[in-house]
Design a protein around this motif. Structure first.
Motif, PDB file in Angstrom:
ATOM      1  N   MET A   1       0.847  -1.200   0.000  1.00  0.00           N
ATOM      2  CA  MET A   1       0.000   0.000   0.000  1.00  0.00           C
ATOM      3  C   MET A   1       0.887   1.257   0.000  1.00  0.00           C
ATOM      4  N   ILE A   2       0.602   2.152  -0.916  1.00  0.00           N
ATOM      5  CA  ILE A   2       1.385   3.370  -1.096  1.00  0.00           C
ATOM      6  C   ILE A   2       0.553   4.583  -0.708  1.00  0.00           C
ATOM      7  N   ASN A   3       1.194   5.548  -0.089  1.00  0.00           N
ATOM      8  CA  ASN A   3       0.537   6.802   0.272  1.00  0.00           C
ATOM      9  C   ASN A   3       1.052   7.890  -0.673  1.00  0.00           C
ATOM     10  N   TYR A   4       0.167   8.338  -1.570  1.00  0.00           N
ATOM     11  CA  TYR A   4       0.553   9.383  -2.512  1.00  0.00           C
ATOM     12  C   TYR A   4      -0.308  10.618  -2.259  1.00  0.00           C
ATOM     13  N   ASN A   5       0.320  11.653  -1.745  1.00  0.00           N
ATOM     14  CA  ASN A   5      -0.377  12.906  -1.405  1.00  0.00           C
ATOM     15  C   ASN A   5      -1.545  12.681  -0.456  1.00  0.00           C
ATOM     16  N   GLY A   6      -1.386  11.718   0.460  1.00  0.00           N
ATOM     17  CA  GLY A   6      -2.397  11.487   1.480  1.00  0.00           C
ATOM     18  C   GLY A   6      -3.408  10.411   1.146  1.00  0.00           C
ATOM     19  N   THR A   7      -3.384   9.892  -0.088  1.00  0.00           N
ATOM     20  CA  THR A   7      -4.315   8.852  -0.504  1.00  0.00           C
ATOM     21  C   THR A   7      -3.620   7.496  -0.510  1.00  0.00           C
ATOM     22  N   ILE A   8      -4.193   6.541   0.227  1.00  0.00           N
ATOM     23  CA  ILE A   8      -3.632   5.195   0.292  1.00  0.00           C
ATOM     24  C   ILE A   8      -4.164   4.374  -0.878  1.00  0.00           C
ATOM     25  N   SER A   9      -3.264   3.697  -1.573  1.00  0.00           N
ATOM     26  CA  SER A   9      -3.667   2.906  -2.726  1.00  0.00           C
ATOM     27  C   SER A   9      -2.763   1.689  -2.880  1.00  0.00           C
ATOM     28  N   LYS A  10      -3.344   0.603  -3.412  1.00  0.00           N
ATOM     29  CA  LYS A  10      -2.543  -0.583  -3.725  1.00  0.00           C
ATOM     30  C   LYS A  10      -1.709  -0.371  -4.980  1.00  0.00           C
ATOM     31  N   THR A  11      -2.176   0.514  -5.828  1.00  0.00           N
ATOM     32  CA  THR A  11      -1.509   0.739  -7.106  1.00  0.00           C
ATOM     33  C   THR A  11      -0.545   1.910  -7.007  1.00  0.00           C
ATOM     34  N   PRO A  12       0.727   1.693  -7.305  1.00  0.00           N
ATOM     35  CA  PRO A  12       1.681   2.813  -7.273  1.00  0.00           C
ATOM     36  C   PRO A  12       1.261   3.911  -8.232  1.00  0.00           C
ATOM     37  N   PRO A  13       1.535   5.162  -7.902  1.00  0.00           N
ATOM     38  CA  PRO A  13       1.155   6.264  -8.794  1.00  0.00           C
ATOM     39  C   PRO A  13       1.928   6.194 -10.108  1.00  0.00           C
ATOM     40  N   THR A  14       1.296   6.641 -11.165  1.00  0.00           N
ATOM     41  CA  THR A  14       1.954   6.711 -12.467  1.00  0.00           C
ATOM     42  C   THR A  14       2.677   8.039 -12.587  1.00  0.00           C
ATOM     43  N   LEU A  15       3.975   7.975 -12.773  1.00  0.00           N
ATOM     44  CA  LEU A  15       4.764   9.196 -12.893  1.00  0.00           C
ATOM     45  C   LEU A  15       4.871   9.586 -14.357  1.00  0.00           C
ATOM     46  N   SER A  16       4.706  10.863 -14.637  1.00  0.00           N
ATOM     47  CA  SER A  16       4.807  11.335 -16.007  1.00  0.00           C
ATOM     48  C   SER A  16       6.274  11.451 -16.418  1.00  0.00           C
ATOM     49  N   ILE A  17       6.499  11.588 -17.716  1.00  0.00           N
ATOM     50  CA  ILE A  17       7.871  11.748 -18.199  1.00  0.00           C
ATOM     51  C   ILE A  17       8.446  13.094 -17.792  1.00  0.00           C
ATOM     52  N   ASN A  18       7.587  13.979 -17.289  1.00  0.00           N
ATOM     53  CA  ASN A  18       8.045  15.293 -16.843  1.00  0.00           C
ATOM     54  C   ASN A  18       8.260  15.364 -15.337  1.00  0.00           C
TER      55      ASN A  18
ATOM     56  N   ALA B   1       8.366  -0.584  11.056  1.00  0.00           N
ATOM     57  CA  ALA B   1       8.478  -0.330   9.618  1.00  0.00           C
ATOM     58  C   ALA B   1       9.688   0.527   9.283  1.00  0.00           C
ATOM     59  N   ARG B   2      10.142   0.346   8.054  1.00  0.00           N
ATOM     60  CA  ARG B   2      11.125   1.243   7.446  1.00  0.00           C
ATOM     61  C   ARG B   2      10.346   2.123   6.475  1.00  0.00           C
ATOM     62  N   ILE B   3      10.342   3.404   6.746  1.00  0.00           N
ATOM     63  CA  ILE B   3       9.558   4.365   5.967  1.00  0.00           C
ATOM     64  C   ILE B   3      10.479   5.188   5.063  1.00  0.00           C
ATOM     65  N   ARG B   4      10.049   5.356   3.829  1.00  0.00           N
ATOM     66  CA  ARG B   4      10.697   6.351   2.963  1.00  0.00           C
ATOM     67  C   ARG B   4       9.652   7.408   2.640  1.00  0.00           C
ATOM     68  N   PHE B   5       9.937   8.641   3.055  1.00  0.00           N
ATOM     69  CA  PHE B   5       9.052   9.782   2.824  1.00  0.00           C
ATOM     70  C   PHE B   5       9.742  10.685   1.802  1.00  0.00           C
ATOM     71  N   THR B   6       9.192  10.722   0.597  1.00  0.00           N
ATOM     72  CA  THR B   6       9.807  11.459  -0.507  1.00  0.00           C
ATOM     73  C   THR B   6       8.998  12.703  -0.851  1.00  0.00           C
ATOM     74  N   ILE B   7       9.704  13.795  -1.054  1.00  0.00           N
ATOM     75  CA  ILE B   7       9.104  15.057  -1.513  1.00  0.00           C
ATOM     76  C   ILE B   7       9.736  15.401  -2.852  1.00  0.00           C
ATOM     77  N   ASN B   8       8.914  15.720  -3.874  1.00  0.00           N
ATOM     78  CA  ASN B   8       9.499  16.244  -5.099  1.00  0.00           C
ATOM     79  C   ASN B   8       8.676  17.402  -5.638  1.00  0.00           C
ATOM     80  N   ARG B   9       9.361  18.270  -6.349  1.00  0.00           N
ATOM     81  CA  ARG B   9       8.666  19.415  -6.943  1.00  0.00           C
ATOM     82  C   ARG B   9       7.747  18.921  -8.061  1.00  0.00           C
ATOM     83  N   LYS B  10       6.593  19.560  -8.205  1.00  0.00           N
ATOM     84  CA  LYS B  10       5.638  19.146  -9.222  1.00  0.00           C
ATOM     85  C   LYS B  10       6.194  19.349 -10.633  1.00  0.00           C
ATOM     86  N   ASP B  11       5.605  18.625 -11.584  1.00  0.00           N
ATOM     87  CA  ASP B  11       6.054  18.644 -12.977  1.00  0.00           C
ATOM     88  C   ASP B  11       6.051  20.060 -13.551  1.00  0.00           C
ATOM     89  N   GLY B  12       6.955  20.240 -14.504  1.00  0.00           N
ATOM     90  CA  GLY B  12       6.939  21.487 -15.264  1.00  0.00           C
ATOM     91  C   GLY B  12       8.264  22.213 -15.240  1.00  0.00           C
TER      92      GLY B  12
END
Length: 269
Positions: free
Chosen positions: A1-18, A85-96
């Motif tokens: 289970m992945i937490n992307y921007n506060g939403t828990i999901s079984k499916t990893p988020p799709t990252l854009s090429i940007n 648990a071993r947690i990785r908390f990642t922050i990245n700047r939004k696309d663009g």
């Protein structure tokens, strides 16, 4: 289970090429230990992340409080049925944008994996001299720019080593591939200062505070030559997950680990 921007999901988020973390390494991360559903060194991880975001001119949302940070970590661990648990908390700047981003707003991603911590009795290190760490303030941040550590880890694996010591452009000791480094001579302990380019480690910070209050030991942040590695009594490495890992061998020199285990007991982790 992945937490992307506060939403828990079984499916990893799709990252854009940007995605800027993908294209430019424009991101930061914290590796955090959770024990019995308690975040270890919570405040230190949070304030290091906030300070790093400010340095990289990332926008910090009003909701991104200490309480929010803790909540998202524990929510992710719980979603994976993990109290340790071993947690990785990642922050990245939004696309663009190109080098110049089109926004300073950010995404966050939280991953939780089972915590597995074991000390190795026989732990051998050597120097990695193919590439160097730059002794600047950016090197003290935990950014996504870790290609040097990747190449160094491959070198260590190819040579049957457990870790490697990184040097800066002045050929002075900085840190290990995934840890800060400490040398012990008698009851005196030394570690490279942040000005040499070493990571501003959370465990390092807490260990320095503990040693400074210990009447039996002395601590000094000083520039360390590689030649000192073979002249010291002990070497140990530190990070937020393992804590303190004693080094047993560097080249032909073998080390004791009395002070390392003494400090492990004092840290009580």
């Amino acid at each position: 289970m992945i937490n992307y921007n506060g939403t828990i999901s079984k499916t990893p988020p799709t990252l854009s090429i940007n995605n800027r973390a993908f294209k430019y390494g424009d991101g930061l991360f914290e590796t955090i230990k959770v024990i019995d559903s308690n975040v270890i060194f919570l405040e230190d991880h949070y304030f290091r992340l906030m300070a790093s975001m400010r340095m990289l001119r990332m926008k910090i949302d009003m909701q991104f409080t200490l309480e929010f940070f803790e909540q998202e970590i524990l929510k992710t661990a719980a979603a994976n049925n993990l109290s340790n648990a071993r947690i990785r908390f990642t922050i990245n700047r939004k696309d663009g944008g190109l080098y110049l981003p089109s926004t300073n707003n950010t995404h966050f991603l939280v991953e939780a994996n089972p915590l597995s911590v074991s000390l190795k009795k026989n732990y051998e290190i050597d120097l990695f001299k193919d590439y160097y760490v730059y002794s600047g303030i950016l090197s003290t941040l935990k950014t996504n720019n870790k290609v040097l550590n990747v190449v160094g880890s491959i070198y260590a694996d190819e040579n049957g080593l457990d870790n490697c010591v990184l040097l800066n452009e002045k050929k002075q000791v900085v840190e290990a591939l995934n840890a800060n480094i400490f040398l012990v001579k008698g009851k005196h302990i030394v570690t490279p200062p942040l000005s040499e380019g070493c990571l501003k480690g959370v465990f390092r910070k807490n260990l320095l505070e503990l040693i400074s209050k210990d009447d039996t030991l002395t601590i000094e942040e000083k520039v360390i030559s590689p030649f000192e590695l073979q002249k010291t009594d002990e070497i140990f490495l530190t990070n937020a997950i393992v804590g303190i890992q004693p080094v047993s061998k560097y080249r032909k020199k073998e080390f004791t680990s009395e002070i390392a285990f003494y400090l492990r007991d004092k840290m009580n982790l």
